[in-house]
Structures are given as C-alpha cells and as structure tokens.
Design a protein around this motif. Structure first.
Motif, PDB file in Angstrom:
ATOM      1  N   LEU A 144       0.844  -1.198   0.000  1.00 34.63           N
ATOM      2  CA  LEU A 144       0.000   0.000   0.000  1.00 34.63           C
ATOM      3  C   LEU A 144       0.874   1.242   0.000  1.00 34.63           C
ATOM      4  N   LEU A 145       0.518   2.195  -0.850  1.00 35.02           N
ATOM      5  CA  LEU A 145       1.318   3.418  -0.967  1.00 35.02           C
ATOM      6  C   LEU A 145       0.401   4.621  -1.154  1.00 35.02           C
ATOM      7  N   GLU A 146       0.705   5.691  -0.452  1.00 33.90           N
ATOM      8  CA  GLU A 146       0.055   6.979  -0.693  1.00 33.90           C
ATOM      9  C   GLU A 146       1.132   8.061  -0.621  1.00 33.90           C
ATOM     10  N   THR A 206       3.863   7.456   2.559  1.00 31.19           N
ATOM     11  CA  THR A 206       3.805   6.297   3.445  1.00 31.19           C
ATOM     12  C   THR A 206       3.691   5.043   2.585  1.00 31.19           C
ATOM     13  N   VAL A 207       4.529   4.049   2.884  1.00 33.63           N
ATOM     14  CA  VAL A 207       4.495   2.758   2.189  1.00 33.63           C
ATOM     15  C   VAL A 207       4.348   1.674   3.242  1.00 33.63           C
ATOM     16  N   LEU A 208       3.364   0.809   3.061  1.00 29.69           N
ATOM     17  CA  LEU A 208       3.131  -0.286   3.995  1.00 29.69           C
ATOM     18  C   LEU A 208       3.094  -1.604   3.232  1.00 29.69           C
ATOM     19  N   MET A 209       3.851  -2.578   3.687  1.00 30.93           N
ATOM     20  CA  MET A 209       3.840  -3.919   3.111  1.00 30.93           C
ATOM     21  C   MET A 209       3.428  -4.906   4.191  1.00 30.93           C
ATOM     22  N   VAL A 210       2.401  -5.689   3.912  1.00 30.79           N
ATOM     23  CA  VAL A 210       1.974  -6.746   4.822  1.00 30.79           C
ATOM     24  C   VAL A 210       2.238  -8.065   4.117  1.00 30.79           C
TER      25      VAL A 210
END
Length: 277
Positions: A144-146, A206-210
């Motif tokens: 996820l990236l914004e 913000t970058v989120l990796m799950v």
C-alpha cells in the motif's frame, strides 16, 4: 419577519463510485464484475500474466470542496491485482466543505494486492479527507502506498494553508494490524517546517507492506530511502509488516526514490506502466 438565507449551497462537481471484483480462473486473475458511476472509471490494460492491472480515472480532472469519490477493489482467493491511477489526483482550493475519497480493499486467501496510486497534489486552501480500509485474509498480502505533494515548487506553487486528513485501517484475519491518522492544517507550511514532521519538505509518502517476507526487505528499503525518511519491520500474527516513510523537497525528488522502492517491493509486477520520471 421570516429570515431568508442568501448563502450559496455547497457545490458538488464530482460524485463517483466504482467497484472492481476479480478472481482466479484457468490459472489467471480475471475480471468478475465491474461497476462504474459518475466520474469514477476503471480501465484494465492487457497483460500477459498476473497480476491483473487496473487504472483508476477521475474524469472530472481533480477534486474540490463537496466532491466525493468512492473506490472498491475485491481480490478473490489466490488472485493478484495491481491498482494505480491515470495521473496525479489534484485537490483544488475549497470554497466550502471538503473533498473526500474513500477506498476499500478486500483480499481473499492467498491473494495479493498492490495499491499504487500516483501522487496526490494538494493546492493552497484545499480541504481533503481520505480513508483507506483494507481487509486481508490470514495469508493474503498487500503493498500500500500513498504519496502527497503540498504544492508544486517547480511551478512556483506553495501550499501554506488548508486542511488534510489521511486515515488508514488495515485488518488481517479480522485483527487490526495497522492504524494511523495523519492530519495537518490549517497552517500546513508551519507544520511541515517542524523537524519532527517533515523539516520543510513539501512531498511525503507512506508505504506499507503486509507479507511474511516483509522483514527481509528492511535493509534494501533503508538503502533506497537514505537520510530523508526511514523504515521499520515487525512480525504481525503469522505474517509481517514493513512501514516506510519518505519525504523530499518536491514531487520529482520523491519519485526518484519511489520508483526503485516500488520495483523492489512489488516483485515481478514491478512498476505500474503509467509511472515515469
């Protein structure tokens, strides 16, 4: 005497909703259902292999006070999808009310989603709220990236005042694994100038990796980010989480690091075709 109000009602130029449902069939991720209404459109470039690619389009060409966009993507069990936008979303000055974007992503067992929109450009005196709600199955993965740019410095634009709110909620197997609320305004320039916020930078991401593989990316992610940002990784239930924050002087400098970062984290799918420097 009856009082008559002379104030103008809040104008709404944009009201768009779009839904995309995809699933695994005959060894490939394929479209199952597509719904589009108003200014929200979805196009799918032809691809030779997974993931399915989708491009979100706001035909209104930007958002201002009172506008609403609603996106929903459902990725079925074992399926994979990569979602981006046709261009940067522009948030213009609001005369009244605020623009709102709501995003809902759902990923089934063994599925994967990459949410990779291009930057959101916030103009001076804009008012904007965005929510990102993600529901992942126990073994599903998400990237996820914004990215947000407060004024295009190359064009002499600065965002000094406004209201911006970004809310994320990510759940896996019913449990909350990531939550954040970023709110800035009304004095945006002063807040961004604080060392604990952005140190004067105008572009943030913000970058989120799950994923169970998240922690293995920590060192190469930090190498790409450099001194303008940082990243951390944790174990989350039977999976893992990597969270990265980046900031830069302007959108171009930010994208120079986002491009290799997305190429690293998005595996063989790499960079969305519409992204460029």
């Amino acid at each position: 005497m009856e009082t008559i109000s002379t104030s103008a009602p809040a104008a709404q130029r944009v009201a768009g909703r779009a839904r995309l449902f995809c699933g695994k069939a005959d060894g490939r991720t394929r479209l199952r259902r597509l719904y589009q209404d108003g200014s929200a459109k979805i196009r799918m470039p032809a691809v030779a292999a997974d993931p399915l690619e989708a491009v979100l389009i706001n035909t209104a060409g930007g958002l201002t006070g009172g506008d609403r966009l609603d996106w929903e993507v459902d990725v079925g069990a074992g399926a994979s999808a990569s979602i981006t936008t046709q261009a940067c979303e522009k948030i213009y000055r609001a005369a009244s009310d605020r623009a709102e974007v709501r995003v809902r992503l759902t990923v089934g067992a063994g599925g994967r989603i990459a949410w990779l929109p291009q930057e959101t450009i916030v103009f001076d005196r804009a008012a904007f709220a965005r929510t990102l709600d993600v529901e992942l199955a126990a073994d599903a993965e998400a990237l996820l990236l914004e990215a947000t740019v407060f004024g295009r410095l190359a064009m002499g634009e600065r965002t000094t005042h406004g209201d911006f709110h970004d809310r994320w909620r990510v759940r896996q197997d019913g449990a909350l694994v990531h939550a954040e609320d970023f709110r800035i305004g009304p004095d945006i320039a002063a807040s961004l100038g604080r060392p604990a916020v952005a140190g004067g930078a105008a572009a943030i991401t913000t970058v989120l990796m799950v994923s169970p593989r998240a922690e293995a990316f920590l060192d190469p992610v930090r190498a790409i980010i450099g001194s303008e940002g940082d990243a951390s990784a944790w174990g989350v239930k039977k999976s893992g989480k990597l969270l990265a924050r980046l900031f830069a002087e302007d959108g171009y400098q930010l994208r120079k690091r986002l491009v290799p970062l997305v190429e690293l984290l998005n595996g063989r799918a790499g960079l969305p075709k519409l992204w460029s420097l």
